[in-house]
Write a protein that holds these residues in place. Structure first.
Motif, PDB file in Angstrom:
ATOM      1  N   LYS A 157       0.827  -1.212   0.000  1.00  0.00           N
ATOM      2  CA  LYS A 157       0.000   0.000   0.000  1.00  0.00           C
ATOM      3  C   LYS A 157       0.859   1.259   0.000  1.00  0.00           C
ATOM      4  O   LYS A 157       0.501   2.277  -0.601  1.00  0.00           O
ATOM      5  CB  LYS A 157      -0.932  -0.009   1.220  1.00  0.00           C
ATOM      6  CG  LYS A 157      -1.982   1.097   1.181  1.00  0.00           C
ATOM      7  CD  LYS A 157      -2.932   1.023   2.364  1.00  0.00           C
ATOM      8  CE  LYS A 157      -3.961   2.145   2.306  1.00  0.00           C
ATOM      9  NZ  LYS A 157      -4.868   2.134   3.468  1.00  0.00           N
ATOM     10  N   LEU A 158       1.997   1.166   0.650  1.00  0.00           N
ATOM     11  CA  LEU A 158       2.931   2.295   0.728  1.00  0.00           C
ATOM     12  C   LEU A 158       3.362   2.770  -0.661  1.00  0.00           C
ATOM     13  O   LEU A 158       3.616   3.948  -0.877  1.00  0.00           O
ATOM     14  CB  LEU A 158       4.173   1.861   1.535  1.00  0.00           C
ATOM     15  CG  LEU A 158       5.164   2.938   1.954  1.00  0.00           C
ATOM     16  CD1 LEU A 158       4.522   3.893   2.944  1.00  0.00           C
ATOM     17  CD2 LEU A 158       6.403   2.298   2.571  1.00  0.00           C
ATOM     18  N   ALA A 159       3.413   1.826  -1.602  1.00  0.00           N
ATOM     19  CA  ALA A 159       3.847   2.148  -2.962  1.00  0.00           C
ATOM     20  C   ALA A 159       2.680   2.452  -3.894  1.00  0.00           C
ATOM     21  O   ALA A 159       2.883   2.741  -5.073  1.00  0.00           O
ATOM     22  CB  ALA A 159       4.672   0.996  -3.525  1.00  0.00           C
ATOM     23  N   LEU A 160       1.452   2.385  -3.375  1.00  0.00           N
ATOM     24  CA  LEU A 160       0.254   2.625  -4.182  1.00  0.00           C
ATOM     25  C   LEU A 160      -0.468   3.919  -3.814  1.00  0.00           C
ATOM     26  O   LEU A 160      -0.943   4.646  -4.681  1.00  0.00           O
ATOM     27  CB  LEU A 160      -0.736   1.458  -4.017  1.00  0.00           C
ATOM     28  CG  LEU A 160      -0.329   0.078  -4.521  1.00  0.00           C
ATOM     29  CD1 LEU A 160      -1.338  -0.964  -4.040  1.00  0.00           C
ATOM     30  CD2 LEU A 160      -0.235   0.055  -6.042  1.00  0.00           C
ATOM     31  N   ASP A 161      -0.550   4.190  -2.513  1.00  0.00           N
ATOM     32  CA  ASP A 161      -1.404   5.254  -1.994  1.00  0.00           C
ATOM     33  C   ASP A 161      -0.775   6.636  -2.177  1.00  0.00           C
ATOM     34  O   ASP A 161       0.197   6.989  -1.515  1.00  0.00           O
ATOM     35  CB  ASP A 161      -1.693   4.994  -0.515  1.00  0.00           C
ATOM     36  CG  ASP A 161      -2.831   5.836   0.027  1.00  0.00           C
ATOM     37  OD1 ASP A 161      -3.123   6.897  -0.566  1.00  0.00           O
ATOM     38  OD2 ASP A 161      -3.443   5.440   1.037  1.00  0.00           O
ATOM     39  N   GLY A 162      -1.380   7.425  -3.072  1.00  0.00           N
ATOM     40  CA  GLY A 162      -0.871   8.764  -3.350  1.00  0.00           C
ATOM     41  C   GLY A 162      -1.596   9.864  -2.599  1.00  0.00           C
ATOM     42  O   GLY A 162      -1.474  11.043  -2.934  1.00  0.00           O
ATOM     43  N   GLY A 163      -2.383   9.490  -1.566  1.00  0.00           N
ATOM     44  CA  GLY A 163      -3.076  10.489  -0.762  1.00  0.00           C
ATOM     45  C   GLY A 163      -4.439  10.860  -1.321  1.00  0.00           C
ATOM     46  O   GLY A 163      -4.963  10.202  -2.219  1.00  0.00           O
ATOM     47  N   LYS A 164      -5.000  11.928  -0.789  1.00  0.00           N
ATOM     48  CA  LYS A 164      -6.374  12.317  -1.096  1.00  0.00           C
ATOM     49  C   LYS A 164      -6.631  12.512  -2.588  1.00  0.00           C
ATOM     50  O   LYS A 164      -7.637  12.039  -3.123  1.00  0.00           O
ATOM     51  CB  LYS A 164      -6.727  13.600  -0.339  1.00  0.00           C
ATOM     52  CG  LYS A 164      -8.193  13.984  -0.449  1.00  0.00           C
ATOM     53  CD  LYS A 164      -8.495  15.208   0.409  1.00  0.00           C
ATOM     54  CE  LYS A 164      -9.979  15.590   0.308  1.00  0.00           C
ATOM     55  NZ  LYS A 164     -10.300  16.780   1.134  1.00  0.00           N
ATOM     56  N   ASP A 165      -5.716  13.207  -3.272  1.00  0.00           N
ATOM     57  CA  ASP A 165      -5.925  13.446  -4.706  1.00  0.00           C
ATOM     58  C   ASP A 165      -4.992  12.615  -5.582  1.00  0.00           C
ATOM     59  O   ASP A 165      -4.966  12.775  -6.801  1.00  0.00           O
ATOM     60  CB  ASP A 165      -5.760  14.929  -5.041  1.00  0.00           C
ATOM     61  CG  ASP A 165      -4.374  15.466  -4.720  1.00  0.00           C
ATOM     62  OD1 ASP A 165      -3.548  14.697  -4.187  1.00  0.00           O
ATOM     63  OD2 ASP A 165      -4.119  16.652  -5.002  1.00  0.00           O
ATOM     64  N   GLY A 166      -4.207  11.730  -4.945  1.00  0.00           N
ATOM     65  CA  GLY A 166      -3.264  10.893  -5.686  1.00  0.00           C
ATOM     66  C   GLY A 166      -1.966  11.594  -6.035  1.00  0.00           C
ATOM     67  O   GLY A 166      -1.064  11.000  -6.628  1.00  0.00           O
ATOM     68  N   GLY A 183      -0.449   8.847 -12.770  1.00  0.00           N
ATOM     69  CA  GLY A 183      -1.655   8.065 -12.993  1.00  0.00           C
ATOM     70  C   GLY A 183      -2.467   8.606 -14.155  1.00  0.00           C
ATOM     71  O   GLY A 183      -2.282   9.747 -14.593  1.00  0.00           O
ATOM     72  N   ASN A 184      -3.373   7.790 -14.627  1.00  0.00           N
ATOM     73  CA  ASN A 184      -4.257   8.186 -15.707  1.00  0.00           C
ATOM     74  C   ASN A 184      -5.112   9.387 -15.265  1.00  0.00           C
ATOM     75  O   ASN A 184      -5.696   9.383 -14.182  1.00  0.00           O
ATOM     76  CB  ASN A 184      -5.157   7.003 -16.083  1.00  0.00           C
ATOM     77  CG  ASN A 184      -5.965   7.273 -17.339  1.00  0.00           C
ATOM     78  OD1 ASN A 184      -5.632   8.154 -18.118  1.00  0.00           O
ATOM     79  ND2 ASN A 184      -7.025   6.520 -17.528  1.00  0.00           N
ATOM     80  N   GLY A 185      -5.153  10.439 -16.076  1.00  0.00           N
ATOM     81  CA  GLY A 185      -5.963  11.605 -15.756  1.00  0.00           C
ATOM     82  C   GLY A 185      -5.258  12.663 -14.924  1.00  0.00           C
ATOM     83  O   GLY A 185      -5.863  13.687 -14.567  1.00  0.00           O
ATOM     84  N   GLN A 186      -3.969  12.450 -14.596  1.00  0.00           N
ATOM     85  CA  GLN A 186      -3.235  13.411 -13.766  1.00  0.00           C
ATOM     86  C   GLN A 186      -2.360  14.360 -14.579  1.00  0.00           C
ATOM     87  O   GLN A 186      -1.736  15.263 -14.025  1.00  0.00           O
ATOM     88  CB  GLN A 186      -2.372  12.665 -12.739  1.00  0.00           C
ATOM     89  CG  GLN A 186      -3.182  11.862 -11.738  1.00  0.00           C
ATOM     90  CD  GLN A 186      -2.302  11.065 -10.790  1.00  0.00           C
ATOM     91  OE1 GLN A 186      -1.163  10.746 -11.096  1.00  0.00           O
ATOM     92  NE2 GLN A 186      -2.850  10.744  -9.618  1.00  0.00           N
ATOM     93  N   HIS A 187      -2.332  14.175 -15.875  1.00  0.00           N
ATOM     94  CA  HIS A 187      -1.414  14.897 -16.744  1.00  0.00           C
ATOM     95  C   HIS A 187      -1.526  16.416 -16.626  1.00  0.00           C
ATOM     96  O   HIS A 187      -0.525  17.122 -16.452  1.00  0.00           O
ATOM     97  CB  HIS A 187      -1.641  14.451 -18.202  1.00  0.00           C
ATOM     98  CG  HIS A 187      -0.917  15.272 -19.211  1.00  0.00           C
ATOM     99  ND1 HIS A 187      -1.528  15.838 -20.310  1.00  0.00           N
ATOM    100  CD2 HIS A 187       0.386  15.661 -19.283  1.00  0.00           C
ATOM    101  CE1 HIS A 187      -0.644  16.511 -21.006  1.00  0.00           C
ATOM    102  NE2 HIS A 187       0.515  16.420 -20.416  1.00  0.00           N
ATOM    103  N   LYS A 188      -2.734  16.961 -16.697  1.00  0.00           N
ATOM    104  CA  LYS A 188      -2.918  18.412 -16.694  1.00  0.00           C
ATOM    105  C   LYS A 188      -2.463  19.039 -15.382  1.00  0.00           C
ATOM    106  O   LYS A 188      -1.770  20.059 -15.368  1.00  0.00           O
ATOM    107  CB  LYS A 188      -4.377  18.768 -16.985  1.00  0.00           C
ATOM    108  CG  LYS A 188      -4.787  18.515 -18.428  1.00  0.00           C
ATOM    109  CD  LYS A 188      -6.228  18.952 -18.682  1.00  0.00           C
ATOM    110  CE  LYS A 188      -6.620  18.712 -20.136  1.00  0.00           C
ATOM    111  NZ  LYS A 188      -8.032  19.102 -20.397  1.00  0.00           N
TER     112      LYS A 188
END
Length: 279
Positions: free
Chosen positions: A207-216, A242-247
């Protein structure tokens, strides 16, 4: 029991659990247990298997029935044409990360450079870049001491210890070095979305390597901020997102003085890595 029957039994056991890759998974586990290639077991499928190996095969099939990823069952995963050792303290390397490595190598070509791999995990990024450029020197850091142990095994396995260093340390507490490149595949999944991941990821990957917090974006932001003091002038920051984080990530990079050089897309045409230069 012959190999064909063994594979068929394993496949049936996995199919009951709605594992779509049941045939392939059974073949992979059989080839691992019998220490031969999948091609060999298909060609020699009438060959008998002894009780000890049948028992071992069934044990591994039971683990897969609980949705444990094949890579963790076998403790290995191919990445950049290399067989990396992994365990549950490290993420399973993925094609999107290979695409980022490919972009880095093409961008830097055969230049002499030093680089930092933030959240090195199994050291798949670190070792792949080092192996492609003999003029490079790399440092890998990770807050997980267990992950660093796995990374060290892989660095030794590929005989890269003379051109690398590993530290069990967070990026926030990493000082005194400047690099031509900082690369990272940080956690970027929103905390609220962890529960929606498939069972093989949710129940087994760290989980430590997956969880990016509230907004990722918690760790992504930290890497971008910290890299301003870790990169040399005109140094390259390569970060997987992640997908959708580009902008959002692009906006932050530009705000903090980075110039975007390359957006790397996955097979579905989504931007999954950004390469930018610190001005």
């Amino acid at each position: 029991m012959n190999i064909l029957k063994l594979i068929q039994n394993g496949s049936k056991s996995l199919k009951i659990k709605n594992i779509q890759s049941h045939v392939v998974d059974s073949e992979i586990i059989a080839s691992f247990v019998l220490n031969c290639s999948r091609e060999d077991i298909i060609v020699n499928n009438q060959k008998n298997v002894n009780f000890e190996k049948i028992s071992f095969f069934n044990k591994l099939i039971k683990r897969r029935q609980k949705y444990e990823p094949i890579s963790y069952i076998l403790n290995r995963k191919e990445f950049w044409s290399k067989d990396f050792e992994i365990d549950k303290s490290t993420l399973i390397p993925r094609p999107e990360t290979e695409m980022m490595v490919d972009g880095i190598i093409k961008f830097l070509k055969k230049k002499r450079f030093s680089f930092l791999d933030v959240g090195t995990g199994s050291a798949c990024i670190l070792a792949s870049i080092l192996s492609e450029n003999i003029n490079s020197f790399g440092v890998g850091i990770d807050i997980s001491s267990k992950a660093i142990k796995v990374a060290r095994k892989n660095i030794l396995k590929f005989n890269l210890q003379n051109r690398s260093k590993l530290f069990n340390r967070s990026y926030e507490n990493f000082y005194g070095y400047k690099f031509d490149l900082v690369v990272s595949n940080p956690p970027y999944i929103k905390s609220i979305d962890i529960k929606n991941l498939s069972k093989d990821i949710r129940n087994y990957e760290p989980k430590l390597a997956l969880d990016g917090g509230k907004d990722g974006l918690d760790v992504i932001k930290k890497v971008i901020y910290k890299s301003r003091s870790t990169l040399k002038k005109n140094g390259l920051l390569a970060i997987e997102i992640g997908n959708g984080q580009h902008k959002k990530v692009s906006r932050l990079l530009k705000l903090l003085g980075y110039k975007i050089k390359l957006n790397i897309k996955d097979y579905r045409n989504n931007v999954r890595s950004i390469l930018s230069v610190l001005k």
